[in-house]
Design a protein around this motif. Structure first.
Motif, PDB file in Angstrom:
ATOM      1  N   CYS A 138       0.764  -1.181  -0.063  1.00 56.00           N
ATOM      2  CA  CYS A 138       0.381  -0.013  -0.260  1.00 56.00           C
ATOM      3  C   CYS A 138       0.748   1.142   0.532  1.00 56.00           C
ATOM      4  CB  CYS A 138      -0.972  -0.674   1.355  1.00 56.00           C
ATOM      5  SG  CYS A 138      -2.732  -1.333   1.225  1.00 56.00           S
ATOM      6  N   ALA A 186      -5.320   2.518  -3.626  1.00 55.80           N
ATOM      7  CA  ALA A 186      -5.821   1.679  -5.227  1.00 55.80           C
ATOM      8  C   ALA A 186      -4.485   2.246  -6.095  1.00 55.80           C
ATOM      9  CB  ALA A 186      -6.890   1.830  -5.377  1.00 55.80           C
ATOM     10  N   SER A 187      -4.622   3.119  -7.089  1.00 51.69           N
ATOM     11  CA  SER A 187      -3.045   3.849  -7.451  1.00 51.69           C
ATOM     12  C   SER A 187      -2.076   3.129  -7.437  1.00 51.69           C
ATOM     13  CB  SER A 187      -3.265   5.259  -7.493  1.00 51.69           C
ATOM     14  OG  SER A 187      -1.693   4.912  -8.614  1.00 51.69           O
ATOM     15  N   LEU A 234      -1.380  -0.158  -6.191  1.00 50.71           N
ATOM     16  CA  LEU A 234      -1.435  -1.635  -5.871  1.00 50.71           C
ATOM     17  C   LEU A 234      -1.886  -1.827  -6.772  1.00 50.71           C
ATOM     18  CD1 LEU A 234      -3.939  -2.654  -3.165  1.00 50.71           C
ATOM     19  CD2 LEU A 234      -1.441  -2.863  -3.202  1.00 50.71           C
ATOM     20  N   ILE A 235      -2.460  -1.000  -8.075  1.00 47.39           N
ATOM     21  CA  ILE A 235      -1.740  -1.334  -9.795  1.00 47.39           C
ATOM     22  C   ILE A 235      -1.454  -1.702 -10.103  1.00 47.39           C
ATOM     23  CG2 ILE A 235      -3.449  -0.023 -11.741  1.00 47.39           C
ATOM     24  CD1 ILE A 235      -5.712   0.561 -10.022  1.00 47.39           C
ATOM     25  N   MET A 250      -3.361  -9.616  -5.523  1.00 44.47           N
ATOM     26  CA  MET A 250      -3.062  -8.212  -5.500  1.00 44.47           C
ATOM     27  C   MET A 250      -4.727  -7.777  -6.368  1.00 44.47           C
ATOM     28  SD  MET A 250      -1.774  -5.475  -5.282  1.00 44.47           S
ATOM     29  CE  MET A 250       0.282  -5.627  -4.747  1.00 44.47           C
ATOM     30  N   ARG A 251      -5.250  -8.630  -7.134  1.00 45.61           N
ATOM     31  CA  ARG A 251      -6.518  -8.323  -8.273  1.00 45.61           C
ATOM     32  C   ARG A 251      -7.319  -8.144  -6.885  1.00 45.61           C
ATOM     33  NH1 ARG A 251      -4.271 -12.002 -11.702  1.00 45.61           N
ATOM     34  NH2 ARG A 251      -3.590 -10.555 -13.959  1.00 45.61           N
ATOM     35  N   ILE A 309      -6.774  -4.989  -4.994  1.00 48.33           N
ATOM     36  CA  ILE A 309      -7.343  -3.976  -5.994  1.00 48.33           C
ATOM     37  C   ILE A 309      -8.622  -3.190  -6.323  1.00 48.33           C
ATOM     38  CG2 ILE A 309      -7.514  -3.289  -8.741  1.00 48.33           C
ATOM     39  CD1 ILE A 309      -4.561  -4.109  -8.529  1.00 48.33           C
ATOM     40  N   THR A 310      -9.681  -4.458  -6.110  1.00 51.00           N
ATOM     41  CA  THR A 310     -11.343  -4.667  -6.296  1.00 51.00           C
ATOM     42  C   THR A 310     -11.825  -3.901  -5.134  1.00 51.00           C
ATOM     43  OG1 THR A 310     -11.032  -6.726  -7.640  1.00 51.00           O
ATOM     44  CG2 THR A 310     -12.953  -6.278  -6.749  1.00 51.00           C
ATOM     45  N   CYS A 356     -11.093  -0.438  -4.261  1.00 50.09           N
ATOM     46  CA  CYS A 356     -12.418   0.579  -5.289  1.00 50.09           C
ATOM     47  C   CYS A 356     -13.052   0.530  -4.797  1.00 50.09           C
ATOM     48  CB  CYS A 356     -11.460  -0.157  -6.243  1.00 50.09           C
ATOM     49  SG  CYS A 356     -10.546   0.145  -7.326  1.00 50.09           S
ATOM     50  N   PHE A 413      -7.039   3.024 -12.937  1.00 50.85           N
ATOM     51  CA  PHE A 413      -6.314   2.298 -13.712  1.00 50.85           C
ATOM     52  C   PHE A 413      -6.143   2.796 -15.018  1.00 50.85           C
ATOM     53  CE2 PHE A 413      -9.753  -0.205 -11.630  1.00 50.85           C
ATOM     54  CZ  PHE A 413      -9.160  -1.330 -11.294  1.00 50.85           C
ATOM     55  N   THR A 443      -1.913   3.700 -15.154  1.00 54.31           N
ATOM     56  CA  THR A 443      -0.504   2.376 -15.238  1.00 54.31           C
ATOM     57  C   THR A 443      -0.781   2.039 -16.230  1.00 54.31           C
ATOM     58  OG1 THR A 443      -0.676   2.294 -12.404  1.00 54.31           O
ATOM     59  CG2 THR A 443      -0.449   0.779 -13.800  1.00 54.31           C
TER      60      THR A 443
END
Length: 322
Positions: A26, A69-70, A72-73, A105-106, A109-110, A113, A161, A164
């Motif tokens: 994070c 979020a940014s 992690l993406i 990680m996906r 992120i979900t 968000c 999203f 990145t």
């Protein structure tokens, strides 16, 4: 070599998908970049009248979640694209080091968000019930206000999203930082708190955008060669070292000029106190030029973060004591 061995031992000790791994992914030190705009906008709103501190806290929480979020993406997609290789100069990334699996990680992120979107809905509902809405409702209906704020929340989530996966690879990173870390959060926070916008907010948002982007410029300056080899064509990867040095210097100077412009129109303390920021910024720029390349530029990253925090505190203090 010593630093490499330390990182290797640390990676071996890190439990995959552990709480500690998620905290590192994070990147909590970057949250200051998300809060610059909210803090400065809140201070200006206080200067112009009373504010609802609950709404200010919601704005700060939304900005922080979007920063996470940014991060992690960025961690995931740079790993998938192969940008975070063994020659990486910056701090280690969670996916590249195996601390967090791509599938986890996906999911992370979900989750972040979704939480950000929930906070965004809370901001919309809270604003529609606040005195600030009465000011805005003189020019816009309730459905129009809700639609505008919903679009802003959706754009910010989508922008994380886009930055990145496309923007940062095609020289658009700085423009996206200006928009999503400067203008939108600064103007959005002030609008939520006061129900209106004016030229002072736009000038302050410009200063904030320039200051926050200096952090990205240092990253891109340090990684210009590895980015170019990985097909990530930031502005500095395209135009080279000399461009990056001038780009960094003038962003800080222009931010101070914006603050000085506010001083010419009544906010005298803002222009006076932010002189401290521009002096620190110029000193950091000289150190950056002297180092030039390599992992030693991570120290400049820390100095730039310090300068950004200094700018925030100076602006907030100036607006609160005037």
């Amino acid at each position: 070599r010593g630093e490499w061995r330390k990182n290797l031992i640390f990676a071996d000790m890190m439990k995959q998908n552990s709480f500690k791994a998620w905290v590192l992914a994070c990147r909590p030190k970057t949250l200051s970049g998300a809060l610059v705009s909210v803090c400065c906008a809140t201070a200006l709103a206080c200067r112009h009248g009373s504010v609802d501190w609950r709404m200010a806290l919601l704005c700060a929480l939304f900005a922080s979640l979007m920063q996470v979020a940014s991060n992690l993406i960025n961690d995931l997609y740079d790993f998938l694209r192969g940008t975070d290789g063994e020659d990486r100069l910056g701090p280690e990334r969670a996916c590249a080091q195996g601390w967090i699996t791509p599938s986890a990680m996906r999911r992370g992120i979900t989750l972040v968000c979704v939480l950000a979107a929930m906070v965004g809905v809370g901001i919309i509902v809270g604003f529609c019930l606040s005195p600030a809405f009465a000011v805005l409702s003189a020019t816009m209906s309730l459905p129009a206000v809700a639609a505008v704020f919903t679009l802003v929340v959706a754009a910010v989530v989508g922008g994380a999203f886009f930055y990145t996966t496309f923007g940062s690879y095609h020289g658009l990173g700085d423009m996206l930082v200006y928009l999503f870390f400067g203008y939108i959060p600064t103007c959005g926070t002030y609008l939520v708190l006061r129900g209106t916008l004016d030229w002072e907010v736009m000038v302050l948002a410009t200063a904030v955008a320039l200051v926050v982007d200096t952090l990205l410029v240092v990253n891109n300056y340090r990684d210009r060669d590895t980015d170019r080899s990985a097909g990530k064509f930031t502005l500095i990867a395209r135009f080279g070292r000399r461009f990056g040095e001038h780009f960094y210097l003038w962003q800080g100077i222009l931010a101070w000029i914006c603050a000085s412009f506010l001083g010419l129109h009544g906010h005298f303390m803002v222009s006076r106190l932010t002189v401290i920021y521009v002096l620190l910024h110029c000193a950091t720029w000289r150190s950056m030029r002297r180092i030039g390349e390599g992992r030693a530029l991570n120290a400049i990253l820390g100095m730039t973060s310090r300068n950004m925090l200094c700018f925030t505190l100076l602006v907030v203090m100036a607006l609160m004591i005037e």
